[in-house]
Design a protein around this motif. Structure first.
Motif, PDB file in Angstrom:
ATOM      1  N   VAL A 112      16.467  -3.216 -13.955  1.00  0.00           N
ATOM      2  CA  VAL A 112      17.675  -2.384 -14.048  1.00  0.00           C
ATOM      3  C   VAL A 112      17.443  -0.991 -13.464  1.00  0.00           C
ATOM      4  N   PRO A 113      16.447  -0.226 -13.923  1.00  0.00           N
ATOM      5  CA  PRO A 113      16.226   1.092 -13.307  1.00  0.00           C
ATOM      6  C   PRO A 113      15.767   1.003 -11.861  1.00  0.00           C
ATOM      7  N   LEU A 114      15.058  -0.066 -11.506  1.00  0.00           N
ATOM      8  CA  LEU A 114      14.602  -0.202 -10.117  1.00  0.00           C
ATOM      9  C   LEU A 114      15.776  -0.371  -9.170  1.00  0.00           C
ATOM     10  N   PHE A 115      16.743  -1.199  -9.543  1.00  0.00           N
ATOM     11  CA  PHE A 115      17.899  -1.399  -8.672  1.00  0.00           C
ATOM     12  C   PHE A 115      18.853  -0.210  -8.731  1.00  0.00           C
ATOM     13  N   ALA A 116      18.922   0.484  -9.863  1.00  0.00           N
ATOM     14  CA  ALA A 116      19.731   1.703  -9.931  1.00  0.00           C
ATOM     15  C   ALA A 116      19.172   2.745  -8.961  1.00  0.00           C
ATOM     16  N   ALA A 122       4.088  -5.552   4.383  1.00  0.00           N
ATOM     17  CA  ALA A 122       3.728  -4.557   3.371  1.00  0.00           C
ATOM     18  C   ALA A 122       3.731  -3.152   3.975  1.00  0.00           C
ATOM     19  N   GLN A 123       3.249  -3.031   5.213  1.00  0.00           N
ATOM     20  CA  GLN A 123       3.236  -1.733   5.885  1.00  0.00           C
ATOM     21  C   GLN A 123       4.653  -1.224   6.121  1.00  0.00           C
ATOM     22  N   ILE A 124       5.572  -2.116   6.455  1.00  0.00           N
ATOM     23  CA  ILE A 124       6.968  -1.712   6.635  1.00  0.00           C
ATOM     24  C   ILE A 124       7.532  -1.157   5.331  1.00  0.00           C
ATOM     25  N   ILE A 125       7.254  -1.851   4.228  1.00  0.00           N
ATOM     26  CA  ILE A 125       7.742  -1.404   2.919  1.00  0.00           C
ATOM     27  C   ILE A 125       7.211  -0.019   2.589  1.00  0.00           C
ATOM     28  N   ILE A 126       5.947   0.218   2.899  1.00  0.00           N
ATOM     29  CA  ILE A 126       5.343   1.528   2.643  1.00  0.00           C
ATOM     30  C   ILE A 126       5.928   2.588   3.577  1.00  0.00           C
ATOM     31  N   SER A 127       6.159   2.216   4.826  1.00  0.00           N
ATOM     32  CA  SER A 127       6.667   3.180   5.816  1.00  0.00           C
ATOM     33  C   SER A 127       8.075   3.661   5.483  1.00  0.00           C
ATOM     34  N   GLN A 128       8.870   2.814   4.809  1.00  0.00           N
ATOM     35  CA  GLN A 128      10.226   3.210   4.438  1.00  0.00           C
ATOM     36  C   GLN A 128      10.271   3.524   2.932  1.00  0.00           C
ATOM     37  N   ASN A 129       9.308   4.335   2.479  1.00  0.00           N
ATOM     38  CA  ASN A 129       9.172   4.575   1.044  1.00  0.00           C
ATOM     39  C   ASN A 129      10.269   5.449   0.450  1.00  0.00           C
ATOM     40  N   TYR A 130      11.199   5.889   1.273  1.00  0.00           N
ATOM     41  CA  TYR A 130      12.367   6.608   0.768  1.00  0.00           C
ATOM     42  C   TYR A 130      13.418   5.613   0.262  1.00  0.00           C
ATOM     43  N   VAL A 131      13.185   4.339   0.481  1.00  0.00           N
ATOM     44  CA  VAL A 131      14.045   3.268  -0.021  1.00  0.00           C
ATOM     45  C   VAL A 131      13.158   2.229  -0.687  1.00  0.00           C
ATOM     46  N   GLY A 132      13.326   2.035  -1.976  1.00  0.00           N
ATOM     47  CA  GLY A 132      12.552   1.030  -2.692  1.00  0.00           C
ATOM     48  C   GLY A 132      11.474   1.628  -3.572  1.00  0.00           C
ATOM     49  N   SER A 133      10.958   0.795  -4.462  1.00  0.00           N
ATOM     50  CA  SER A 133       9.959   1.235  -5.437  1.00  0.00           C
ATOM     51  C   SER A 133       8.915   0.160  -5.666  1.00  0.00           C
ATOM     52  N   VAL A 134       7.748   0.618  -6.113  1.00  0.00           N
ATOM     53  CA  VAL A 134       6.745  -0.289  -6.658  1.00  0.00           C
ATOM     54  C   VAL A 134       6.620   0.011  -8.143  1.00  0.00           C
ATOM     55  N   VAL A 135       6.239  -0.999  -8.901  1.00  0.00           N
ATOM     56  CA  VAL A 135       6.046  -0.850 -10.341  1.00  0.00           C
ATOM     57  C   VAL A 135       4.566  -0.638 -10.601  1.00  0.00           C
ATOM     58  N   LYS A 136       4.244   0.479 -11.248  1.00  0.00           N
ATOM     59  CA  LYS A 136       2.858   0.803 -11.584  1.00  0.00           C
ATOM     60  C   LYS A 136       2.751   1.048 -13.087  1.00  0.00           C
ATOM     61  N   ARG A 192      25.975  -6.657  13.540  1.00  0.00           N
ATOM     62  CA  ARG A 192      26.153  -6.788  12.088  1.00  0.00           C
ATOM     63  C   ARG A 192      24.771  -6.823  11.438  1.00  0.00           C
ATOM     64  N   HIS A 193      24.430  -5.738  10.766  1.00  0.00           N
ATOM     65  CA  HIS A 193      23.088  -5.604  10.224  1.00  0.00           C
ATOM     66  C   HIS A 193      22.902  -6.449   8.968  1.00  0.00           C
ATOM     67  N   VAL A 194      21.725  -7.071   8.883  1.00  0.00           N
ATOM     68  CA  VAL A 194      21.366  -7.933   7.759  1.00  0.00           C
ATOM     69  C   VAL A 194      20.212  -7.296   6.996  1.00  0.00           C
ATOM     70  N   GLY A 195      20.373  -7.189   5.690  1.00  0.00           N
ATOM     71  CA  GLY A 195      19.316  -6.655   4.846  1.00  0.00           C
ATOM     72  C   GLY A 195      18.630  -7.760   4.071  1.00  0.00           C
ATOM     73  N   LEU A 196      17.310  -7.753   4.076  1.00  0.00           N
ATOM     74  CA  LEU A 196      16.532  -8.702   3.273  1.00  0.00           C
ATOM     75  C   LEU A 196      16.126  -8.008   1.982  1.00  0.00           C
ATOM     76  N   VAL A 197      16.660  -8.474   0.865  1.00  0.00           N
ATOM     77  CA  VAL A 197      16.326  -7.895  -0.438  1.00  0.00           C
ATOM     78  C   VAL A 197      15.035  -8.520  -0.938  1.00  0.00           C
ATOM     79  N   ILE A 198      14.099  -7.684  -1.333  1.00  0.00           N
ATOM     80  CA  ILE A 198      12.847  -8.152  -1.922  1.00  0.00           C
ATOM     81  C   ILE A 198      12.774  -7.653  -3.357  1.00  0.00           C
ATOM     82  N   ASN A 199      12.724  -8.577  -4.281  1.00  0.00           N
ATOM     83  CA  ASN A 199      12.671  -8.264  -5.711  1.00  0.00           C
ATOM     84  C   ASN A 199      11.576  -9.123  -6.317  1.00  0.00           C
ATOM     85  N   GLU A 200      10.363  -8.647  -6.253  1.00  0.00           N
ATOM     86  CA  GLU A 200       9.213  -9.459  -6.645  1.00  0.00           C
ATOM     87  C   GLU A 200       8.360  -8.707  -7.658  1.00  0.00           C
TER      88      GLU A 200
END
Length: 288
Positions: free
Chosen positions: A181-185, A78-92, A162-170
């Motif tokens: 749709v807007p989150l992935f856009a 969770a801290q990693i997700i917050i630290s890279q907050n320029y990539v990704g979103s939370v739904v509020k 070869r970099h691997v990305g873990l997609v989190i869509n929860e």
């Protein structure tokens, strides 16, 4: 960094309207992952924002829905997700007019209804929670995948070039797929900007863990908890399924006279296909 507002979506949020509902009644409305599946509806507006420190507990809880009792430090993730907050979103939930976002009585920690992001598990391979995820993926593949898929998993997780990305869509189950749709856009746009800045978000492979349910041994039907992920299966380079019944608090829940068994389907994609995956999930939402 200030919060971003991707898009307001008015949806029917299937939450209980009765604040005094008993604990036993609430428990009966939970699925095998602890998500609410009751039939009462409450209309609410939601928006996508940058993850912030106050979202830590909400993000961690959503990650628990996905990883269940796996040996992964979800707090660190969770801290990693917050630290890279320029990539990704939370739904509020959108605030009512006049309501202060900095209300001292509500730090927002329990108000995270979803999280969408991608983590570079090659670049971050020395961080303990990422090490745990990588070990988990190799162990699950060894126990559940065919030989070809096992070889692919070992290959992509052992090649640091070869970099691997873990997609989190929860998200919480009762949040409709339309919000994806807007989150992935937004995620597409953020990844493009990050790459232009020479940040490590160019992925040769993507790993996507989907929450699914099987309807029984005699049925080939697989239900996706996140409906928009259904068409992605055909685009995967490889995939394998993991029965998580033993990790779920409730092993099964009724479905049209039968029972659903909770599973995880691990999908592996060519990283260059990300935009196509976003297109497919958008089409799936529009066709529902």
């Amino acid at each position: 960094m200030s919060n971003k507002k991707n898009k307001d979506i008015k949806i029917d949020d299937s939450e209980s309207e009765n604040e005094n509902e008993s604990g036993s009644d609430r428990d009966s409305d939970l699925d095998s992952d602890g998500n609410y599946i009751g039939d009462k509806e409450l209309q609410a507006d939601f928006e996508g924002r940058n993850p912030e420190d106050c979202d830590f507990h909400g993000i961690k809880q959503l990650l628990r829905q996905l990883f269940l009792k796996s040996n992964v430090d979800l707090g660190e993730l969770a801290q990693i997700i917050i630290s890279q907050n320029y990539v990704g979103s939370v739904v509020k939930q959108c605030l009512d007019d006049g309501q202060d976002d900095d209300d001292e009585d509500d730090d927002g920690s329990d108000g995270v209804f979803g999280v969408t992001t991608v983590i570079n598990i090659t670049k971050r391979k020395d961080e303990s929670c990422v090490q745990q995820i990588r070990t988990l993926l190799m162990t699950l593949a060894e126990e559940n995948a065919n030989d070809k898929t096992k070889a692919l998993v070992n290959k992509i997780l052992s090649d640091d070039d070869r970099h691997v990305g873990l997609v989190i869509n929860e998200r919480i189950l009762n949040i409709p797929a339309a919000i994806s749709v807007p989150l992935f856009a937004s995620l597409q746009s953020e990844l493009e900007k990050a790459v232009k800045r020479d940040m490590p978000y160019t992925f040769q492979y993507l790993i996507w863990i989907c929450k699914t349910y099987n309807t029984g041994e005699d049925s080939s039907e697989v239900l996706f908890a996140n409906q928009e992920e259904k068409p992605l299966l055909e685009e995967a380079l490889a995939s394998f399924e993991v029965d998580v019944t033993e990790q779920a608090d409730l092993s099964q829940w009724d479905y049209e006279g039968g029972a659903l068994t909770p599973c995880r389907k691990v999908l592996i994609f060519d990283g260059s296909k990300f935009n196509n995956l976003v297109r497919l999930l958008k089409e799936e939402v529009e066709n529902v």
